[in-house]
Each structure stands twice: as C-alpha cells, then as structure tokens.
Write an enzyme that holds these catalytic residues in place. Structure first.
Site, mmCIF file in Angstrom:
data_model
loop_
_atom_site.group_PDB
_atom_site.id
_atom_site.type_symbol
_atom_site.label_atom_id
_atom_site.label_comp_id
_atom_site.label_asym_id
_atom_site.label_seq_id
_atom_site.Cartn_x
_atom_site.Cartn_y
_atom_site.Cartn_z
ATOM 1 N N ASN A 9 12.201 0.230 -2.016
ATOM 2 C CA ASN A 9 12.797 -0.706 -0.875
ATOM 3 C C ASN A 9 14.123 -0.103 -0.479
ATOM 4 O O ASN A 9 15.181 -0.737 -1.164
ATOM 5 C CB ASN A 9 12.673 -2.180 -1.515
ATOM 6 C CG ASN A 9 13.233 -2.989 -0.119
ATOM 7 O OD1 ASN A 9 13.570 -2.641 0.670
ATOM 8 N ND2 ASN A 9 13.141 -4.381 -0.702
ATOM 9 N N TRP A 10 14.256 0.415 0.612
ATOM 10 C CA TRP A 10 15.728 0.651 1.124
ATOM 11 C C TRP A 10 16.427 -0.364 1.605
ATOM 12 O O TRP A 10 17.745 0.040 1.987
ATOM 13 C CB TRP A 10 15.645 1.937 2.074
ATOM 14 C CG TRP A 10 15.314 3.280 1.697
ATOM 15 C CD1 TRP A 10 14.950 3.725 0.044
ATOM 16 C CD2 TRP A 10 15.199 4.459 2.378
ATOM 17 N NE1 TRP A 10 14.724 4.905 0.271
ATOM 18 C CE2 TRP A 10 15.093 5.752 1.268
ATOM 19 C CE3 TRP A 10 15.324 4.838 3.634
ATOM 20 C CZ2 TRP A 10 14.731 6.996 2.005
ATOM 21 C CZ3 TRP A 10 15.233 6.162 4.108
ATOM 22 C CH2 TRP A 10 14.955 7.261 2.974
ATOM 23 N N LYS A 11 16.163 -1.388 1.992
ATOM 24 C CA LYS A 11 16.551 -2.544 2.542
ATOM 25 C C LYS A 11 17.374 -2.172 3.733
ATOM 26 O O LYS A 11 16.881 -1.187 4.624
ATOM 27 C CB LYS A 11 17.494 -3.156 1.574
ATOM 28 C CG LYS A 11 16.975 -3.644 0.289
ATOM 29 C CD LYS A 11 17.659 -4.351 -0.612
ATOM 30 C CE LYS A 11 16.814 -4.648 -1.934
ATOM 31 N NZ LYS A 11 17.378 -5.658 -2.937
ATOM 32 N N HIS A 91 10.487 -11.300 0.865
ATOM 33 C CA HIS A 91 11.576 -11.045 0.117
ATOM 34 C C HIS A 91 12.732 -11.904 0.046
ATOM 35 O O HIS A 91 12.849 -12.545 0.858
ATOM 36 C CB HIS A 91 12.228 -9.564 0.491
ATOM 37 C CG HIS A 91 13.096 -8.809 -0.633
ATOM 38 N ND1 HIS A 91 14.392 -9.147 -1.091
ATOM 39 C CD2 HIS A 91 13.090 -7.913 -1.392
ATOM 40 C CE1 HIS A 91 14.769 -8.818 -1.909
ATOM 41 N NE2 HIS A 91 14.000 -7.856 -2.405
ATOM 42 N N GLU A 148 10.153 -11.117 -8.589
ATOM 43 C CA GLU A 148 11.486 -10.575 -8.511
ATOM 44 C C GLU A 148 12.435 -11.660 -8.732
ATOM 45 O O GLU A 148 12.779 -12.464 -7.922
ATOM 46 C CB GLU A 148 11.809 -10.118 -7.134
ATOM 47 C CG GLU A 148 11.211 -8.673 -6.801
ATOM 48 C CD GLU A 148 11.962 -7.829 -5.718
ATOM 49 O OE1 GLU A 148 12.250 -6.631 -6.041
ATOM 50 O OE2 GLU A 148 12.438 -8.578 -4.658
ATOM 51 N N GLY A 154 19.806 -6.536 -7.625
ATOM 52 C CA GLY A 154 21.033 -5.802 -7.374
ATOM 53 C C GLY A 154 22.240 -6.186 -8.369
ATOM 54 O O GLY A 154 23.127 -5.773 -8.371
ATOM 55 N N SER A 184 16.967 -4.505 -10.630
ATOM 56 C CA SER A 184 17.755 -3.812 -11.431
ATOM 57 C C SER A 184 16.660 -2.765 -12.228
ATOM 58 O O SER A 184 16.874 -2.470 -13.451
ATOM 59 C CB SER A 184 18.472 -4.232 -12.466
ATOM 60 O OG SER A 184 19.271 -5.162 -11.488
ATOM 61 N N GLY A 205 14.970 -1.301 -5.707
ATOM 62 C CA GLY A 205 15.930 -1.230 -4.515
ATOM 63 C C GLY A 205 17.007 -0.230 -4.573
ATOM 64 O O GLY A 205 16.706 1.123 -4.306
ATOM 65 N N GLY A 206 18.092 -0.509 -5.154
ATOM 66 C CA GLY A 206 19.335 0.483 -5.471
ATOM 67 C C GLY A 206 18.842 1.737 -5.757
ATOM 68 O O GLY A 206 19.342 2.853 -5.173
HETATM 69 P P1 PGA Z 1 17.468 -3.656 -6.851
HETATM 70 O O1 PGA Z 1 16.542 -4.589 -5.680
HETATM 71 O O2 PGA Z 1 16.438 -2.533 -7.446
HETATM 72 O O3 PGA Z 1 18.408 -3.065 -6.008
HETATM 73 O O4 PGA Z 1 17.799 -4.825 -8.073
HETATM 74 C C1 PGA Z 1 15.266 -4.922 -6.207
HETATM 75 C C2 PGA Z 1 14.619 -5.576 -4.882
HETATM 76 O O5 PGA Z 1 15.036 -6.364 -4.379
HETATM 77 O O6 PGA Z 1 13.515 -4.973 -4.591
#
Ligand code: PGA
Length: 222
Positions: A9-11, A91, A148, A154, A184, A205-206
């Site tokens: 997920n690139w957000k 989300h 999540e 994050g 994470s 995400g990250g």
């Molecule tokens: P993260 O994000 O891997 O940066 O913690 C996860 C997400 O919100 O999908």
C-alpha cells in the site's frame, strides 16, 4: 499449499517519475512467485495505468461509496473495474482522517462487488468485523480482511505474530475469509507473520515504497 497474499500500500506517496523508477527497479529485482502467492500493489489511482499488464495484481486504495455520477473528486468502482482486481477499503487512516464509518465502508464494499472487484476491508478491532458482517451479510463470499492494530501502523512496533494470529482466529470465527496482518511489516519480520496458522499474508505500507525492501520482503516469504 497455503494461499498467501502480499499487499503493498503506497498510500499518498510518489510522483509519476518516482513510480516509474520504482517499477523499473522492481522489475529487475522481483523474484518469480509460486502460484500460491499473490502480490497486490496498491498505488495511487493515477499510477494504475503504469502497472497494467505487469505480473502482479493491482488494488485501489479506496473507492467511492457512490455509483458513477456528480461526485466531484471521487473515483467509482466502475471507473477502475477493468484496472484492478482488489480494493483496499476502510483503512484506519480513512476512518480517522476522512470520517469513514462502518456504513460508508459497507457501501464501498457493495460498489466493489458490483464492479467485480474483490474487497479487502481493513479492521483494527472485532467490532468493525461484526459491523461488516451485519451490514454486508454475504461479505464472506469474496471478501478479505486486513487486520491492522492502529498502534502498529507506521510506528516500527508491530504486533507480535502470535497475537496477530490469535486476533485473526477470533475474527475468522465471525467472518470466515482470508485475513492478512498489517502494521510495520518488514523483510526481517514478515516470515514470522506468514508462518502463523490464521494469517493469510501481510499488508505492507512503508516497506513497499522501496523496491529493494519490497522485493526482499517477497523473497523472505517464498
Ligand atoms: P506500515 O503501514 O507498513 O507503514 O506500518 C501499514 C498499513 O497501513 O497498511
């Protein structure tokens, strides 16, 4: 063999140039994946066309709760139905920053289903799973969940794989669907999560923003 999903997920990240560069680097690094593993990339809407026809599946990060029409700024399920196979809905960032309620999320799920898109609903606690089941009784037919916990997103502090699996077990007693864990996830910890009985993969995400890390993460799973 267990079916597994790795969702990136690139957000709200990446310019067009950055997305092209990611694609170019990732294509040289990405391993070929066995048939039981599905990679789902969820870039922003305007990057979707860049990834058409590439080897992995695509997901939208959101969808409009409405059908096509006079809803400025919204992207409907029908508009992207031919571009994506999945949609990430509800989300916690959307629930927190954009006021999305369980009812709004359930409308988005319905729009996704009408367009033939498989909905992946993000949930942080059991009440959201119960609400989803009540609002969309047939969710189990095609839906998936991404568990999540908010503290883990994050933060660099993931849930433990054992606890995430226990929570997924409880959720799967309410909705018997594939359940991914997110928060994470890194190349170093991913194997522990996907090894858990009740987890069918991970949401990233990250670590998905960096083609090197994302390919390392996939290599750690397969
Ligand atoms: P993260 O994000 O891997 O940066 O913690 C996860 C997400 O919100 O999908």
């Amino acid at each position: 063999m267990k079916k597994m999903y790795i969702l990136g997920n690139w957000k709200s990240h990446k310019t067009t140039e950055e997305a092209s560069s990611w694609k170019q680097q990732f294509s040289t690094l990405a391993p070929s994946v066995p048939s039981n593993v599905t990679i789902i990339l969820c870039p922003a809407f305007h990057h979707l066309s860049l990834f058409q026809g590439v080897l992995y599946a695509l997901g939208a990060q959101d969808l409009s709760p409405f059908e096509d029409g006079a809803y400025t700024g919204e992207v409907s399920a029908a508009m992207v139905g031919r571009m994506v196979q999945y949609a990430l809905l509800g989300h916690s960032e959307r629930r927190t920053h954009f006021g999305e309620t369980d009812e709004i999320v359930s409308e988005k799920v319905r729009r996704a289903r009408e367009a033939g898109i498989r909905p992946i609903v993000c949930v942080s606690h059991i009440d959201q799973v119960k609400a989803l089941k009540a609002l969309v009784p047939d969710f189990g037919e095609a839906g998936m969940l991404l568990y999540e916990p908010v503290f883990a997103i994050g933060s660099g502090t993931p849930d433990t794989p054992q606890n995430a699996s226990r929570t997924a077990q409880t959720m799967s007693a309410i909705l018997s669907v594939p359940i991914l864990y997110g928060g994470s996830v890194t190349p170093d910890n991913v194997k522990a999560f996907v090894g858990e009985e009740y987890l069918a993969g991970v949401g990233v995400g990250g670590a998905s923003l960096d083609p090197v890390k994302f390919s390392q993460l996939i290599k750690a799973v397969i």
